[in-house]
Design an enzyme around this catalytic site. Structure first.
Site, PDB file in Angstrom:
ATOM      1  N   TYR A 139      32.769  26.146 125.126  1.00  0.00           N
ATOM      2  CA  TYR A 139      32.293  27.118 124.147  1.00  0.00           C
ATOM      3  C   TYR A 139      30.788  26.978 123.890  1.00  0.00           C
ATOM      4  O   TYR A 139      30.159  27.874 123.359  1.00  0.00           O
ATOM      5  CB  TYR A 139      33.050  26.989 122.816  1.00  0.00           C
ATOM      6  CG  TYR A 139      34.511  27.396 122.881  1.00  0.00           C
ATOM      7  CD1 TYR A 139      35.041  27.974 124.034  1.00  0.00           C
ATOM      8  CD2 TYR A 139      35.354  27.214 121.804  1.00  0.00           C
ATOM      9  CE1 TYR A 139      36.374  28.342 124.098  1.00  0.00           C
ATOM     10  CE2 TYR A 139      36.687  27.587 121.860  1.00  0.00           C
ATOM     11  CZ  TYR A 139      37.194  28.142 123.009  1.00  0.00           C
ATOM     12  OH  TYR A 139      38.511  28.509 123.071  1.00  0.00           O
ATOM     13  N   LYS A 190      42.849  18.652 132.256  1.00  0.00           N
ATOM     14  CA  LYS A 190      43.217  19.333 133.497  1.00  0.00           C
ATOM     15  C   LYS A 190      42.509  18.561 134.608  1.00  0.00           C
ATOM     16  O   LYS A 190      41.729  19.119 135.397  1.00  0.00           O
ATOM     17  CB  LYS A 190      42.771  20.816 133.409  1.00  0.00           C
ATOM     18  CG  LYS A 190      43.279  21.687 134.517  1.00  0.00           C
ATOM     19  CD  LYS A 190      44.750  22.027 134.430  1.00  0.00           C
ATOM     20  CE  LYS A 190      45.179  22.854 135.620  1.00  0.00           C
ATOM     21  NZ  LYS A 190      46.632  22.976 135.766  1.00  0.00           N
ATOM     22  N   ASP A 222      48.676  22.662 131.120  1.00  0.00           N
ATOM     23  CA  ASP A 222      49.755  23.630 131.358  1.00  0.00           C
ATOM     24  C   ASP A 222      51.109  23.026 130.997  1.00  0.00           C
ATOM     25  O   ASP A 222      51.950  23.666 130.361  1.00  0.00           O
ATOM     26  CB  ASP A 222      49.733  24.149 132.809  1.00  0.00           C
ATOM     27  CG  ASP A 222      49.451  23.065 133.839  1.00  0.00           C
ATOM     28  OD1 ASP A 222      49.065  21.944 133.447  1.00  0.00           O
ATOM     29  OD2 ASP A 222      49.617  23.334 135.045  1.00  0.00           O
ATOM     30  N   ASP A 246      41.898  24.672 120.982  1.00  0.00           N
ATOM     31  CA  ASP A 246      41.934  25.975 120.315  1.00  0.00           C
ATOM     32  C   ASP A 246      43.297  26.621 120.565  1.00  0.00           C
ATOM     33  O   ASP A 246      43.984  27.096 119.653  1.00  0.00           O
ATOM     34  CB  ASP A 246      40.802  26.828 120.914  1.00  0.00           C
ATOM     35  CG  ASP A 246      40.550  28.104 120.147  1.00  0.00           C
ATOM     36  OD1 ASP A 246      41.188  28.309 119.108  1.00  0.00           O
ATOM     37  OD2 ASP A 246      39.711  28.900 120.603  1.00  0.00           O
ATOM     38  N   ASP A 250      47.029  26.362 117.949  1.00  0.00           N
ATOM     39  CA  ASP A 250      47.693  27.579 117.458  1.00  0.00           C
ATOM     40  C   ASP A 250      49.163  27.581 117.858  1.00  0.00           C
ATOM     41  O   ASP A 250      50.034  27.953 117.079  1.00  0.00           O
ATOM     42  CB  ASP A 250      47.023  28.834 118.057  1.00  0.00           C
ATOM     43  CG  ASP A 250      45.924  29.369 117.152  1.00  0.00           C
ATOM     44  OD1 ASP A 250      45.459  28.606 116.283  1.00  0.00           O
ATOM     45  OD2 ASP A 250      45.519  30.530 117.326  1.00  0.00           O
TER      46      ASP A 250
END
Ligand code: NAD
Length: 355
Positions: A139, A190, A222, A246, A250
């Site tokens: 980000y 990852k 994943d 992020d 959620d």
């Protein structure tokens, strides 16, 4: 205990009032000597001074031991330029206060198990803490942008970067948090595809050497997404990068049912900003319909992480549990046979439940 109070926009104004009534009760009970000072932030601040994060607000936030924030944003300010949108205030506060660790608990209250979209046996008893790196990663990495290529097509690009110190400090937060909970950390990356997260895995493993009492595991993002909805009870603390956090926070949060129940903390050492996960909910703003429990639970996180008052924090959590057990509900968590109450009354009930 000096607390900067930034109610913000929409229901932010209502939920913060309810949370402050609980904080006042706790202050009196434990003699905490809490000092609060309010300031404008978000759209409300823009209307008054042309900027969503006025200098006076930033100064107050910097000088305080902790910040309690309601929510920012709303349709009124959507036509504004991105640079002065209410949401910019959040990014500004995070960056200026260097709030690098975002803590989002996903804990299910027994009285609300049936509000989850997953089966009771899957979610009953879950108590997960997602520790997300908040000021680095893709980000913020540079270069970034969208460029036009010689053939007229466009190319968009972002950069994922993490330095060793950035990974070390977030890993330490995760291990420290785990020590006070179930002593398990799952680091999500990852590393099979992204070199940057290969470094992440290596550094987290190295930091772990100082935390032999905490169990460390690694998981690809994943798989972590699948495991969160398959068998969430396997997790205690999850530590991960900004973007993965992020998304996963959620996902983890939704296991618990309602957005009105979710608190959060963003920390830099013991200094922190505490806020509900939800936004300004323009559809119910000003109607005394908002659920203040996320903000009340954010106050509990503040007492725990900024002021080390685990006793007072636990007291608030128990009061919330008690009020839910007494079948009081705001509209978002309402079901048959429960008593519907408004935002203000819910705050009063929690304050009353603190003996
Ligand atoms: P939202 O979280 O404000 O609302 C989503 C839905 O959940 C709405 O139906 C709302 O009524 C409901 N809801 C949210 N909080 C609730 C509560 N405490 N009690 C009962 N119901 C609740 O998200 P949105 O509608 O996507 O965004 C509205 C505005 O808030 C936008 O301007 C957005 O940018 C902003 N926003 C701010 C933050 C923040 O301040 N941290 C976070 C998310 C969104």
């Amino acid at each position: 205990m000096k607390i900067a109070v930034l109610p913000g926009d929409g229901i932010g104004q209502e939920v913060v009032v309810a949370a402050l009534s609980v904080l006042e009760k706790i202050d009196r009970k434990y003699g905490l000597k809490v000092e609060t000072e309010k300031a404008n932030v978000g759209g409300t601040a823009y209307d008054e001074s042309g900027t969503p994060l006025p200098d006076a607000t930033l100064k107050l936030a910097k000088e305080a031991d902790a910040v309690l924030l309601g929510a920012v944003g709303g349709p009124k300010w959507e036509p504004l330029d991105y640079a002065v949108r209410p949401e910019r205030a959040l990014l500004g506060l995070r960056a200026e206060l260097d709030l690098y660790a975002n803590l989002r608990p996903a804990k299910i209250y027994p009285a609300l198990v049936d509000a989850s979209s997953l089966k009771r046996e899957v979610v009953e008893g879950i108590d997960i803490m997602v520790v997300r790196e908040l000021v680095g990663g893709i980000y913020f990495g540079k270069p970034k942008g969208v460029e036009t290529l010689p053939d007229g097509t466009e190319r968009g690009f972002n950069t994922l970067t993490y330095t060793t110190p950035e990974i070390e400090r977030i890993a330490k937060v995760a291990f420290d948090v785990a020590r006070k909970r179930g002593s398990k950390v799952c680091s999500v990356d990852k590393a099979n595809v992204l070199e940057c997260t290969e470094l992440w895995r290596r550094v987290v493993t190295k930091v772990h050497k100082d935390y032999a009492d905490v169990a460390l595991s690694h998981m690809y993002v994943d798989n972590a997404a699948m495991q969160l909805v398959r068998w969430p009870k396997q997790f205690d603390v999850i530590v991960t990068t900004n973007m993965f956090g992020d998304i996963l926070s959620d996902c983890a949060a939704m296991l618990t049912g309602s957005i009105g129940m979710l608190p959060s903390a963003s920390l830099s050492g013991t200094k922190g900003m505490y806020e509900p996960v939800h936004g300004s909910a323009p559809d119910i703003a000003g109607q005394d319909k908002a659920n203040p429990l996320a903000t009340i639970l954010s106050v509990a996180m503040m007492l725990q992480y900024s002021f080390g008052r685990l006793d007072a924090a636990a007291d608030i959590e128990q009061a919330v549990t008690k009020v839910l057990d007494q079948r009081y509900r705001t509209g978002d968590i309402m079901s048959a046979g429960m008593s519907l109450v408004g935002c203000r009354r819910m705050g009063e009930l929690v304050a009353e439940a603190i003996a």
